[in-house]
Design an enzyme around this catalytic site. Structure first.
Site, PDB file in Angstrom:
ATOM      1  N   ASP A   7      43.715  17.099  52.925  1.00  0.00           N
ATOM      2  CA  ASP A   7      43.056  16.015  52.207  1.00  0.00           C
ATOM      3  C   ASP A   7      43.839  15.820  50.906  1.00  0.00           C
ATOM      4  OD1 ASP A   7      41.037  14.177  51.408  1.00  0.00           O
ATOM      5  OD2 ASP A   7      40.068  15.770  50.245  1.00  0.00           O
ATOM      6  N   ASP A   9      42.606  13.879  47.501  1.00  0.00           N
ATOM      7  CA  ASP A   9      41.836  13.999  46.250  1.00  0.00           C
ATOM      8  C   ASP A   9      40.990  15.274  46.254  1.00  0.00           C
ATOM      9  OD1 ASP A   9      42.870  11.519  45.453  1.00  0.00           O
ATOM     10  OD2 ASP A   9      41.238  10.429  46.424  1.00  0.00           O
TER      11      ASP A   9
HETATM   12 MG    MG Z   1      38.754  15.197  48.805  1.00  0.00          MG
END
Ligand code: MG
Ligand code: ZN
Length: 178
Positions: A7, A9
């Site tokens: 992922d 962020d």
């Molecule tokens: Mg995230």
């Protein structure tokens, strides 16, 4: 070559409730770029799969997202690392698309493109939807406590999901580095 899916962020860069809308707002989490470089050095292909609903919300456009990713790639290159591909979902929560995690559309797109099976592929995220998307394709979810990770952990995780302080620690465990 083994694959790992990250992922973005809250895993690679600092998350923000106000969304990451410009290159200036994209700041790496300490040690994350070097951790990606260690993965590359150990022979991993590193792919990012990320929800970017700020696009659907009109907070940034695709060109700006491209500039943010250029900054990420540039800083990563300086640390000796490389991301092979970035698959993003530009849609919002109400768009009913197939690519916004917890849906696994971007995972299956990736699997088809690379002609690989995602069985047991590590997927590192900070939100429950990262964990759920990984589990739905038979990948191996791993939670980090950075970003929304502490909150995710407090709200309860499915059994058996390993938890690490941050990407650096998760990568070291994966690569068996002390
Ligand atoms: Mg995230
Ligand atoms: Zn989508």
């Amino acid at each position: 070559m083994p694959l790992i899916i990250l992922d973005r962020d809250g895993v690679i860069n600092q998350d923000s409730d106000d969304f990451i809308k410009s290159p200036a707002e994209w700041e790496p989490i300490e040690g994350s770029l070097e951790a990606i470089a260690r993965l590359n050095y150990a022979g991993y292909r590193v792919v990012v799969v990320t929800n970017q609903s700020g696009i659907a919300r009109g907070l940034l456009d695709i060109a700006t997202l491209g500039r943010i990713h250029n900054k990420m790639r540039r800083m990563l290159a300086q640390a000796g690392g490389k991301i092979e591909a970035i698959l993003f979902c530009p849609h919002g929560p109400d768009d009913d698309c197939e690519c916004r995690k917890p849906k696994a559309g971007n995972f299956t797109t990736l699997a088809n493109r690379l002609r690989i099976n995602l069985d047991g592929v590590p997927v590192i995220g900070d939100s429950l939807r990262d964990i759920q998307a990984a589990q739905s394709v038979g990948a191996k979810p791993i939670l980090v406590k950075t970003g929304k990770g502490e909150k995710t952990l407090a709200a309860g995780l499915p059994d058996g999901v390993p938890v690490y302080a941050d990407l650096a620690e998760a990568v070291n465990a994966l690569l068996d580095i002390e």
